[in-house]
Design a protein around this motif. Structure first.
Motif, PDB file in Angstrom:
ATOM      1  N   ASP A 118      43.255  45.149  34.539  1.00 17.59           N
ATOM      2  CA  ASP A 118      43.127  43.838  34.859  1.00 17.59           C
ATOM      3  C   ASP A 118      41.905  43.225  34.582  1.00 17.59           C
ATOM      4  N   TYR A 119      41.682  42.381  33.805  1.00 15.62           N
ATOM      5  CA  TYR A 119      40.539  41.836  33.271  1.00 15.62           C
ATOM      6  C   TYR A 119      40.338  40.866  34.107  1.00 15.62           C
ATOM      7  N   VAL A 120      40.466  40.704  35.381  1.00 17.15           N
ATOM      8  CA  VAL A 120      40.251  39.599  36.333  1.00 17.15           C
ATOM      9  C   VAL A 120      39.755  38.238  35.859  1.00 17.15           C
ATOM     10  N   GLY A 121      40.821  37.175  35.998  1.00 19.96           N
ATOM     11  CA  GLY A 121      40.276  35.898  36.015  1.00 19.96           C
ATOM     12  C   GLY A 121      39.721  35.320  34.722  1.00 19.96           C
ATOM     13  N   GLN A 122      40.134  35.811  33.610  1.00 16.84           N
ATOM     14  CA  GLN A 122      39.451  35.370  32.304  1.00 16.84           C
ATOM     15  C   GLN A 122      40.030  33.800  31.742  1.00 16.84           C
ATOM     16  N   SER A 123      41.149  33.445  32.486  1.00 16.98           N
ATOM     17  CA  SER A 123      41.468  32.219  31.912  1.00 16.98           C
ATOM     18  C   SER A 123      40.697  31.177  33.032  1.00 16.98           C
ATOM     19  N   PHE A 124      40.193  31.697  34.468  1.00 15.01           N
ATOM     20  CA  PHE A 124      39.900  30.699  35.433  1.00 15.01           C
ATOM     21  C   PHE A 124      38.475  30.750  35.159  1.00 15.01           C
ATOM     22  N   LYS A 125      37.718  31.474  34.312  1.00 12.72           N
ATOM     23  CA  LYS A 125      36.396  31.420  34.042  1.00 12.72           C
ATOM     24  C   LYS A 125      35.897  30.135  33.306  1.00 12.72           C
ATOM     25  N   GLN A 126      37.045  29.556  32.644  1.00 16.95           N
ATOM     26  CA  GLN A 126      36.978  28.192  31.943  1.00 16.95           C
ATOM     27  C   GLN A 126      37.030  27.041  32.885  1.00 16.95           C
ATOM     28  N   VAL A 127      37.421  27.222  34.018  1.00 14.11           N
ATOM     29  CA  VAL A 127      37.552  26.050  34.889  1.00 14.11           C
ATOM     30  C   VAL A 127      36.543  26.034  36.100  1.00 14.11           C
ATOM     31  N   LYS A 128      35.962  24.856  36.237  1.00 11.80           N
ATOM     32  CA  LYS A 128      34.847  24.738  37.178  1.00 11.80           C
ATOM     33  C   LYS A 128      35.584  24.762  38.757  1.00 11.80           C
ATOM     34  N   PHE A 129      34.542  25.018  39.521  1.00 12.13           N
ATOM     35  CA  PHE A 129      34.695  25.455  41.020  1.00 12.13           C
ATOM     36  C   PHE A 129      35.696  24.562  41.533  1.00 12.13           C
ATOM     37  N   TYR A 130      35.364  23.027  41.470  1.00 18.44           N
ATOM     38  CA  TYR A 130      35.978  22.289  42.049  1.00 18.44           C
ATOM     39  C   TYR A 130      37.607  22.078  41.945  1.00 18.44           C
ATOM     40  N   PRO A 131      37.970  22.208  40.457  1.00 25.36           N
ATOM     41  CA  PRO A 131      39.435  22.189  40.265  1.00 25.36           C
ATOM     42  C   PRO A 131      40.080  23.369  40.898  1.00 25.36           C
ATOM     43  N   LYS A 132      39.411  24.351  40.551  1.00 23.52           N
ATOM     44  CA  LYS A 132      39.964  25.648  41.287  1.00 23.52           C
ATOM     45  C   LYS A 132      40.263  25.690  42.694  1.00 23.52           C
ATOM     46  N   GLN A 133      39.347  25.088  43.427  1.00 27.08           N
ATOM     47  CA  GLN A 133      39.461  24.801  44.986  1.00 27.08           C
ATOM     48  C   GLN A 133      40.707  23.933  45.035  1.00 27.08           C
ATOM     49  N   LYS A 134      40.654  23.006  44.287  1.00 30.31           N
ATOM     50  CA  LYS A 134      41.609  21.901  44.545  1.00 30.31           C
ATOM     51  C   LYS A 134      43.103  22.633  44.611  1.00 30.31           C
ATOM     52  N   MET A 135      43.252  23.132  43.525  1.00 28.05           N
ATOM     53  CA  MET A 135      44.381  23.943  43.304  1.00 28.05           C
ATOM     54  C   MET A 135      44.710  24.976  44.478  1.00 28.05           C
ATOM     55  N   PHE A 136      43.562  25.727  44.657  1.00 22.99           N
ATOM     56  CA  PHE A 136      43.753  26.911  45.536  1.00 22.99           C
ATOM     57  C   PHE A 136      44.386  26.254  47.232  1.00 22.99           C
ATOM     58  N   THR A 137      43.520  25.504  47.501  1.00 24.72           N
ATOM     59  CA  THR A 137      43.865  24.826  48.696  1.00 24.72           C
ATOM     60  C   THR A 137      44.956  24.278  48.976  1.00 24.72           C
ATOM     61  N   ARG A 138      45.428  23.449  48.012  1.00 26.97           N
ATOM     62  CA  ARG A 138      46.535  22.763  47.510  1.00 26.97           C
ATOM     63  C   ARG A 138      47.807  23.756  48.113  1.00 26.97           C
ATOM     64  N   SER A 139      47.621  24.832  47.165  1.00 26.62           N
ATOM     65  CA  SER A 139      48.833  25.728  47.636  1.00 26.62           C
ATOM     66  C   SER A 139      48.521  26.707  48.907  1.00 26.62           C
ATOM     67  N   MET A 140      47.627  26.781  49.490  1.00 24.48           N
ATOM     68  CA  MET A 140      47.284  27.439  50.697  1.00 24.48           C
ATOM     69  C   MET A 140      48.029  26.340  51.828  1.00 24.48           C
ATOM     70  N   VAL A 141      47.797  25.289  51.526  1.00 26.99           N
ATOM     71  CA  VAL A 141      48.565  24.237  52.762  1.00 26.99           C
ATOM     72  C   VAL A 141      49.888  24.193  52.736  1.00 26.99           C
ATOM     73  N   TYR A 142      50.621  24.214  51.121  1.00 29.77           N
ATOM     74  CA  TYR A 142      51.964  24.283  51.068  1.00 29.77           C
ATOM     75  C   TYR A 142      52.388  25.625  51.609  1.00 29.77           C
ATOM     76  N   TYR A 143      51.822  26.764  51.453  1.00 34.85           N
ATOM     77  CA  TYR A 143      52.445  27.872  52.019  1.00 34.85           C
ATOM     78  C   TYR A 143      52.614  27.977  53.629  1.00 34.85           C
ATOM     79  N   PHE A 144      51.637  27.488  54.337  1.00 39.02           N
ATOM     80  CA  PHE A 144      51.659  27.054  55.883  1.00 39.02           C
ATOM     81  C   PHE A 144      52.707  26.118  56.114  1.00 39.02           C
ATOM     82  N   LYS A 145      52.857  25.288  55.304  1.00 39.59           N
ATOM     83  CA  LYS A 145      53.884  24.215  55.723  1.00 39.59           C
ATOM     84  C   LYS A 145      55.246  24.800  55.553  1.00 39.59           C
ATOM     85  N   LYS A 146      55.316  25.787  54.861  1.00 39.62           N
ATOM     86  CA  LYS A 146      56.828  26.447  54.626  1.00 39.62           C
ATOM     87  C   LYS A 146      56.806  27.598  55.760  1.00 39.62           C
TER      88      LYS A 146
END
Length: 269
Positions: free
Chosen positions: A209-237
């Motif tokens: 696993d060459y961990v996170g090669q795609s996400f190295k191209q993405v800034k911290f804020y967009p990653k956190q936006k996606m991550f926290t959105r998914s976290m909140v949705y998981y807890f909603k379910k």
């Protein structure tokens, strides 16, 4: 005996054309937009006909014998209730010679990827960056004492190498496309366990696993936006309503910290 699907999420580097030219036997799905992890995998799952479906990230190297080993593992009668399985993931250490195609070489280290199901306190800690100051706060959630040399039944495994028994897809459905990326595999494991299936880890097979090669191209804020959105949705379910509401209320704080982090990085450059 097997099918290979590649779903290209509107990449701009010629990947889809490379697949067309160099791998004509591959089933290529070339999207004209970024569909995300769950939706893109579901596109291939709908077409796949095998008794097992393996989700594989683009930055993975499957080592010789891994696929055969996993199929053999899933076929064993004692594993009839295993609906999802993952293998021993390894990654090259920085600065050392990467593993050979046979999976040997310097810098061959285990990628910890077995997790317990998320709970409010550990996800709050992640959202508010507490582990940066107190790293051991996540030891239980991340199963720091897990032995990757032994087979075990677990809560969830990494989605980068994620083998699914066909019958479980027929019973609980596919990945929830409400997740763009992150938490979709955890959600799938949670639903599988609720339906009476097991999630298994086995060291019988190995992949790099060459961990996170795609996400190295993405800034911290967009990653956190996606991550926290998914976290909140998981807890909603899967959690009481008040836990979902608390995470939702604190999400802007986490995003503000991420935005500031990106600004500091820009200033340092």
């Amino acid at each position: 005996e097997y099918e290979v699907f590649v779903v290209d999420n509107d990449s701009k580097d010629g990947s889809a054309e490379m697949v067309r030219q160099e791998f004509p036997d591959v089933f290529l799905i070339a999207n004209d937009f970024n569909a995300g992890f769950a939706k893109a995998n579901n596109q291939a799952i709908r077409l796949a006909q095998g008794r097992y479906v393996l989700l594989l990230n683009p930055d993975m190297q499957v080592l010789p014998g891994a696929l055969q080993g996993m199929v053999k593992f899933m076929d064993e009668a004692r594993n009839a209730k295993v609906g999802i399985a993952g293998c021993h993931l390894v990654s090259p250490s920085p600065g050392l010679r990467p593993p050979s195609p046979a999976g040997r070489g310097e810098g061959f280290v285990t990628v910890p990827h077995v997790r317990r199901f998320p709970k409010l306190l550990d996800q709050l800690a992640i959202m508010l960056k507490v582990p940066h100051f107190f790293p051991r706060v996540l030891d239980s959630y991340m199963m720091k004492d897990f032995d990757y040399e032994k087979e075990a039944r677990v809560d969830s495994i990494r989605g980068s190498f994620f083998m699914i028994r066909r019958e479980i897809l027929n019973k609980i459905g596919m990945l929830d496309e409400g997740f763009f990326i992150w938490f979709e595999e955890v959600d799938f494991c949670k639903r599988a366990v609720a339906a009476g299936y097991e999630v298994a880890y086995t060291p019988i097979a190995k992949a790099v696993d060459y961990v996170g090669q795609s996400f190295k191209q993405v800034k911290f804020y967009p990653k956190q936006k996606m991550f926290t959105r998914s976290m909140v949705y998981y807890f909603k379910k899967h959690a009481p309503w008040w836990q979902y509401r608390l995470l939702l209320a604190l999400r802007p704080v986490a995003l503000a910290v991420a935005w500031l982090g990106d600004k500091v990085r820009i200033l340092k450059k």
